[in-house]
Design an enzyme around this catalytic site. Structure first.
Site, PDB file in Angstrom:
ATOM      1  N   LYS A   1      -2.851 -11.602  -8.294  1.00 16.69           N
ATOM      2  CA  LYS A   1      -4.192 -12.096  -7.960  1.00 16.69           C
ATOM      3  C   LYS A   1      -5.258 -11.146  -8.498  1.00 16.69           C
ATOM      4  O   LYS A   1      -5.003  -9.953  -8.674  1.00 16.69           O
ATOM      5  CB  LYS A   1      -4.332 -12.234  -6.450  1.00 16.69           C
ATOM      6  CG  LYS A   1      -4.162 -10.921  -5.724  1.00 16.69           C
ATOM      7  CD  LYS A   1      -4.739 -10.903  -4.330  1.00 16.69           C
ATOM      8  CE  LYS A   1      -4.603  -9.494  -3.772  1.00 16.69           C
ATOM      9  NZ  LYS A   1      -5.396  -9.164  -2.645  1.00 16.69           N
TER      10      LYS A   1
ATOM     11  N   LYS B   1       0.839  -1.211   0.000  1.00 16.66           N
ATOM     12  CA  LYS B   1       0.000   0.000   0.000  1.00 16.66           C
ATOM     13  C   LYS B   1       0.871   1.256   0.000  1.00 16.66           C
ATOM     14  O   LYS B   1       0.531   2.251  -0.643  1.00 16.66           O
ATOM     15  CB  LYS B   1      -0.935   0.004   1.216  1.00 16.66           C
ATOM     16  CG  LYS B   1      -1.996  -1.074   1.176  1.00 16.66           C
ATOM     17  CD  LYS B   1      -3.226  -0.598   0.437  1.00 16.66           C
ATOM     18  CE  LYS B   1      -4.117  -1.688  -0.107  1.00 16.66           C
ATOM     19  NZ  LYS B   1      -4.504  -2.721   0.840  1.00 16.66           N
TER      20      LYS B   1
ATOM     21  N   LYS C   1      -9.701  -5.711  -7.050  1.00 22.69           N
ATOM     22  CA  LYS C   1     -10.344  -4.479  -7.482  1.00 22.69           C
ATOM     23  C   LYS C   1      -9.318  -3.432  -7.843  1.00 22.69           C
ATOM     24  O   LYS C   1      -9.487  -2.684  -8.801  1.00 22.69           O
ATOM     25  CB  LYS C   1     -11.176  -3.946  -6.322  1.00 22.69           C
ATOM     26  CG  LYS C   1     -12.533  -4.108  -6.646  1.00 22.69           C
ATOM     27  CD  LYS C   1     -13.662  -3.416  -6.396  1.00 22.69           C
ATOM     28  CE  LYS C   1     -14.329  -2.640  -7.447  1.00 22.69           C
ATOM     29  NZ  LYS C   1     -15.238  -1.709  -6.790  1.00 22.69           N
TER      30      LYS C   1
HETATM   31  P1  TYM Z   1     -10.783  -8.728   0.995  1.00 24.03           P
HETATM   32  O1  TYM Z   1     -11.998  -7.904   1.213  1.00 24.03           O
HETATM   33  O2  TYM Z   1      -9.704  -8.163   0.168  1.00 24.03           O
HETATM   34  O3  TYM Z   1     -11.194 -10.118   0.372  1.00 24.03           O
HETATM   35  C1  TYM Z   1     -12.233 -10.916   0.937  1.00 24.03           C
HETATM   36  C2  TYM Z   1     -11.846 -12.371   0.845  1.00 24.03           C
HETATM   37  O4  TYM Z   1     -11.628 -12.720  -0.527  1.00 24.03           O
HETATM   38  C3  TYM Z   1     -10.342 -13.326  -0.663  1.00 24.03           C
HETATM   39  N1  TYM Z   1      -9.765 -12.938  -1.962  1.00 24.03           N
HETATM   40  C4  TYM Z   1      -9.210 -13.808  -2.811  1.00 24.03           C
HETATM   41  N2  TYM Z   1      -9.036 -15.144  -2.743  1.00 24.03           N
HETATM   42  C5  TYM Z   1      -8.447 -15.740  -3.792  1.00 24.03           C
HETATM   43  N3  TYM Z   1      -8.041 -15.076  -4.908  1.00 24.03           N
HETATM   44  C6  TYM Z   1      -8.189 -13.751  -5.016  1.00 24.03           C
HETATM   45  N4  TYM Z   1      -7.815 -13.119  -6.127  1.00 24.03           N
HETATM   46  C7  TYM Z   1      -8.789 -13.048  -3.937  1.00 24.03           C
HETATM   47  N5  TYM Z   1      -9.096 -11.744  -3.703  1.00 24.03           N
HETATM   48  C8  TYM Z   1      -9.688 -11.701  -2.488  1.00 24.03           C
HETATM   49  C9  TYM Z   1      -9.507 -12.782   0.492  1.00 24.03           C
HETATM   50  O5  TYM Z   1      -8.433 -13.634   0.796  1.00 24.03           O
HETATM   51  C10 TYM Z   1     -10.545 -12.715   1.589  1.00 24.03           C
HETATM   52  O6  TYM Z   1     -10.682 -13.972   2.210  1.00 24.03           O
HETATM   53  N6  TYM Z   1      -8.456  -8.114   5.372  1.00 24.03           N
HETATM   54  C11 TYM Z   1      -9.493  -8.853   4.680  1.00 24.03           C
HETATM   55  C12 TYM Z   1     -10.876  -8.683   5.307  1.00 24.03           C
HETATM   56  C13 TYM Z   1     -10.921  -9.016   6.743  1.00 24.03           C
HETATM   57  C14 TYM Z   1     -10.890 -10.322   7.323  1.00 24.03           C
HETATM   58  C15 TYM Z   1     -10.981 -10.111   8.725  1.00 24.03           C
HETATM   59  C16 TYM Z   1     -10.804 -11.606   6.786  1.00 24.03           C
HETATM   60  C17 TYM Z   1     -11.014  -8.126   7.758  1.00 24.03           C
HETATM   61  N7  TYM Z   1     -11.054  -8.754   8.948  1.00 24.03           N
HETATM   62  C18 TYM Z   1     -10.985 -11.192   9.605  1.00 24.03           C
HETATM   63  C19 TYM Z   1     -10.804 -12.678   7.686  1.00 24.03           C
HETATM   64  C20 TYM Z   1     -10.900 -12.467   9.077  1.00 24.03           C
HETATM   65  C21 TYM Z   1      -9.558  -8.357   3.257  1.00 24.03           C
HETATM   66  O7  TYM Z   1      -9.184  -7.259   2.960  1.00 24.03           O
HETATM   67  O8  TYM Z   1     -10.193  -9.210   2.395  1.00 24.03           O
END
Ligand code: TYM
Length: 332
Positions: free
Chosen positions: A194, A111, A197
């Site tokens: 990966k 970031k 967005k």
């Molecule tokens: P976020 O919002 O970026 O993504 C949500 C979930 O989708 C998965 N993901 C992917 N998995 C495989 N391939 C991809 N290209 C891909 N893009 C996204 C992410 O691994 C995630 O499981 N920090 C987290 C949100 C969060 C969270 C938590 C997750 C906040 N608190 C507590 C688990 C437990 C995040 O930004 O995910």
């Protein structure tokens, strides 16, 4: 029964990376564990959305989670900002997280590189908030994609450090979880890394988008000039197309394209057409259910209310115990 926690940031619509990395596991886990799934709207404040955008994104992701099959009577589906116990525990855990380790987190470094003008404190302590989400329900398993692995490691560090500091065995060690043998990483369409967005609009396939939009993106996905020798190693962008096919296409279809690649007769146009077709077969029923869910204001409101109540019950129990452990004792 073991407890499960996982969250999704409301950054707009869910893409198939979110679906196959996380949500597909939620759908099965809700019947097997005590599950807390949530929309991480506090996390999304690091990028300063407008109030209208924030609200619409939360609504969209709530509707999408219900549309794909989360059953609010089986699991707890809630909105993070409905649970004030989370920011309180986050404050306590922040006292116990060090600048050096937070600066070394891969997501933070990324970031800082991509957005050097917005290196705010919330971004630095993002892993502490995420640990809070998990620890506040004393979770054992966290279904996430591969990109979240390091955050889970930090969660274990913070939980264990709390236990050591107060000489208690309070927080369990949460493990990243997937029903497949490895954590999933869904590639994007632009050939680098990966699906995300932030990779730009051409990178991600969204669950709610129309067939025409998705097909156009797939047809424009990056490839190379084609193999020149039999059994050549596939370059990343071509491997990505195969990996995407594995999510939605039949085994024999994939094998045919694989053989065609290996004998240098592959036509990427045909492969992309097939991928777009299979993707649409997969997405069409989901898209229709999302459209229905978005129309039903009462269902959304009831889901959010029930989720908030159930999540607060669990969170307030933990917080009460944590306050005891820390030594906040009442004088009155
Ligand atoms: P976020 O919002 O970026 O993504 C949500 C979930 O989708 C998965 N993901 C992917 N998995 C495989 N391939 C991809 N290209 C891909 N893009 C996204 C992410 O691994 C995630 O499981 N920090 C987290 C949100 C969060 C969270 C938590 C997750 C906040 N608190 C507590 C688990 C437990 C995040 O930004 O995910």
């Amino acid at each position: 029964m073991e407890t499960v926690v996982s969250g999704i940031r409301p950054t707009g619509k869910l893409h198939i990376g979110n679906y196959f990395g996380a949500v597909a596991n939620f759908l099965k886990m809700q019947y097997e564990y005590n599950c807390y799934f949530f929309i991480a709207d506090i996390h999304s404040l690091t990028t300063h959305p407008t109030p209208a955008d924030l609200h619409n994104s939360v609504r969209q992701v709530l509707a999408e989670n219900i549309a794909v099959g989360l059953d609010i009577d089986k699991c707890t589906l809630f909105i993070q900002s409905d649970v004030p116990e989370i920011p309180e525990l986050y404050t306590y855990l922040n006292m116990n997280a060090y600048k050096g380790e937070l600066e070394r987190a891969a997501s933070f470094k990324e970031k800082v590189r991509s957005n050097p003008d917005n290196v705010n404190a919330g971004l630095l302590t993002y892993p502490v908030l995420m640990a809070t989400d998990i620890l506040i329900h004393k979770a054992h398993k966290v279904p996430v994609g591969k990109d979240q692995e390091q955050h889970l490691e930090m969660t274990r560090t913070f939980g264990n450090r709390f236990n050591r500091l107060y000489n208690v065995e309070y927080f369990p060690e949460a493990q990243a979880f997937s029903y497949s043998d490895k954590l999933v990483k869904v590639p994007g369409l632009t050939g680098v890394g990966k699906m995300s967005k932030s990779g730009g609009d051409a990178d991600a396939i969204f669950l709610a988008d129309d067939e025409a939009v998705n097909t156009k993106k797939i047809m424009r996905a990056k490839t190379d000039a084609g193999p020149t020798q039999p059994n050549q190693k596939k370059p990343d962008e071509v491997q990505n197309l195969f990996d995407l096919m594995k999510l939605v296409s039949a085994m024999d279809v994939i094998e045919n394209f694989d053989s065609a690649y290996n004998n240098c007769s592959i036509r990427y146009g045909d492969m992309k057409k097939q991928l777009a077709y299979d993707m649409e077969v997969f997405l069409k029923p989901i898209r229709e259910k999302i459209a229905d869910a978005l129309k039903n204001e009462t269902v959304l409101a009831q889901a959010a209310k029930l989720g908030a109540e159930k999540a607060r019950e669990s969170a307030s129990k933990t917080l009460k115990e944590v306050r005891e452990i820390i030594g906040f004792r009442k004088f009155y």
